[in-house]
Every structure is written in structure tokens, then in C-alpha cells.
Design an enzyme around this catalytic site. Sequence first.
Site, PDB file in Angstrom:
ATOM      1  CE  LYS A 273      -4.421  -1.388   0.337  1.00 24.93           C
ATOM      2  NZ  LYS A 273      -5.512  -0.891  -0.530  1.00 24.93           N
TER       3      LYS A 273
ATOM      4  CB  SER B  45      -0.297  -8.177  -0.965  1.00 29.09           C
ATOM      5  OG  SER B  45      -1.193  -8.927  -0.162  1.00 29.09           O
TER       6      SER B  45
END
Length: 327
Positions: free
Chosen positions: A51, A303
Site C-alpha cells: 500500500k 502483498s
Amino acid sequence: MIDLEIIRDARKRISSHILSTPLVHSPSLSHVCGTTVGLKLEHHQTTGSFKLRGATNAILQLTEADRARGVIAVSTGNHGRALSYAARAVGSRATICMSRLVPENKVSEIRHLGADVRIIGGSQDEAQQEVDRLVANGLVMVPPFDHPDIVAGQGTIGLEIVEAVPNVATVIVGLSGGGLAAGVAAAVKGMRPCAKVVGVTMERGAAMKASLDAGKPVQVEEFPSLADALGGGIGLDNKLTFPMCRALLDDVVLLTDSEIAAGIRHAYEQEREIVEGAGAVGIAALLARKVAGLRGPVVLVLSGRNIDIELHRRVINGVKNPLGEMV
């Protein structure tokens, strides 16, 4: 659509602020699949998830006046942490609105970065209502996925994948609001049109999958999940990630919590990596043999790593219901 040129511009902008994460070979998964499998270790990114790429790209393009007003976002945890980090780096301040479903370890890390944290309701959609109210009072919204700067920032992962594995045939990536999946798919297919990009998400409350099936953005009920970072809606007024995922994803795979748990365990026991549920979904999809027509070389995006360590311990120890009373 976000194209290759925009993603390349984003990489130039953020390169000195983020890590270019390693891509390593996985002997264990290559053996399972009968083809070469690589792991893109994005959970090694600063703040513990991909992110930071999108949040940094967005923050760096705000005016000084907007930074002075302060930024705000709804989050399932990782975007809030990334935005808080990026805002602090440029002298701004973040307000992060989250639902009660966000794990406490993610909430506390955001507070440690100096953000104003607000816990609102039992879903991301309810928390978004508080964001809308505060935007009307002057704060600048930096959404978690449906924004061109966010998608372009996440797409830089796709550039790194193709540069590391020029003949990549299949890229497997977690799917929630679609910022990561859309960005990675745009970059990968922009450089290698024949490559297949597969999104993976949890079985219950998969908003993007439900929306793709319906042909338009729809609301779904949110449920506790080991892949908590994949929760939340995509927004009924979604303008970017829904059409990009519809155009660019070749398939979407759904996983049970048991399958996600198996992915977390495999990451730890075989790859020596600690990943959260959303970070393990690519591994889980391969272990469950749910990726149809798999062609190699394959690259999975790991991720994020921001799992509560006690929850991770319960999963590794094979506790049948690691979420306990939450389920």
C-alpha cells in the site's frame, strides 16, 4: 484506464521513497505446480504491505495547501498505515476511519504513526460515511483503491515483476477493491500482453467478484476473515478499478478460510515468510489447485505481513477456528 506510461511516471516519482522488493524462486511451490513459481516479496515493503506505493504516489502529487489541510481515508488497515507514514514524511497529518472488523494490531500501528484514528461501524461502507463528512469539513480524501494515483503506484509492482521474469506467463494477486489487481494487470499486460493475471479473494464478502458477476458495482455483507485486508466494498460509484478489473483480469479465484490458513502455514513452514491472510492467498490458490489452466513461469504477489502475531501462532499451530469468537 491507467496505462503503462502513467505507471512508469509513478515509479520515477516514488522510487526514492519505497523499496524495490525482491522476487525469489519457490522450490516448494514449483514442485507442487510442476512449473517455475516466483514470489514477489511485497510484504517486505516499508509499513509491511504494498500500500505504501500508491499512498506515496498520491501524497507526492498533492499541493502544499492540500497537505496542510490534512488527508483522510477509509481503510481495512494497510492503506491507513501507508497513508499515515507517507503523510508524516511530507509534514502532513492523516485521519484514518476504520470499522470494528479491523484487527487491533493494525489500528495500534496507525496510531503510532500519529494519525487520528476513528473506529466507525461494522463495515468499511459505514466508516466511509465518516470520511465523507470530514471531507465536507475540509480534509483531503486519498481513497484506498479507486483513484488513478493509487492504481498507478500499485502498478509499479507489475513493472518489477516483468523486469525480473521477462517471460512470466501467470501473475496471481490478491483482489479486494481492485487497486492492486488493476495496477499490476495494467503494467503486466502493457509489457507482456499474452500474460494471464488472476485475482484471488476470500469466499464470503468478495465485493469485486460479486460486482463483476453482476456487471456493476454492488454492496456485499462484510464478514470476519483471515484475509481481513481483502474486506470492504468497492463503492457503488466506482469509476476506475471495477472497469479495469473487468477488462484486465483473466479469472477470479475464491478461497475458504481453511485454504487461506493453509497458505499462511506454507509461507511460514516452507518459505520462511510471515504473511497475513491477504498476503497468502496466491499460495493458497496454488495449494488448493484452484487456478485453472495454470501456465508458467508463475509469479505470486505476497502483498502484506501485518498479521496479529498471536493469530499467526494459532494458524501455524493448526487451531481449527483461529479467529475464535470473531467467527
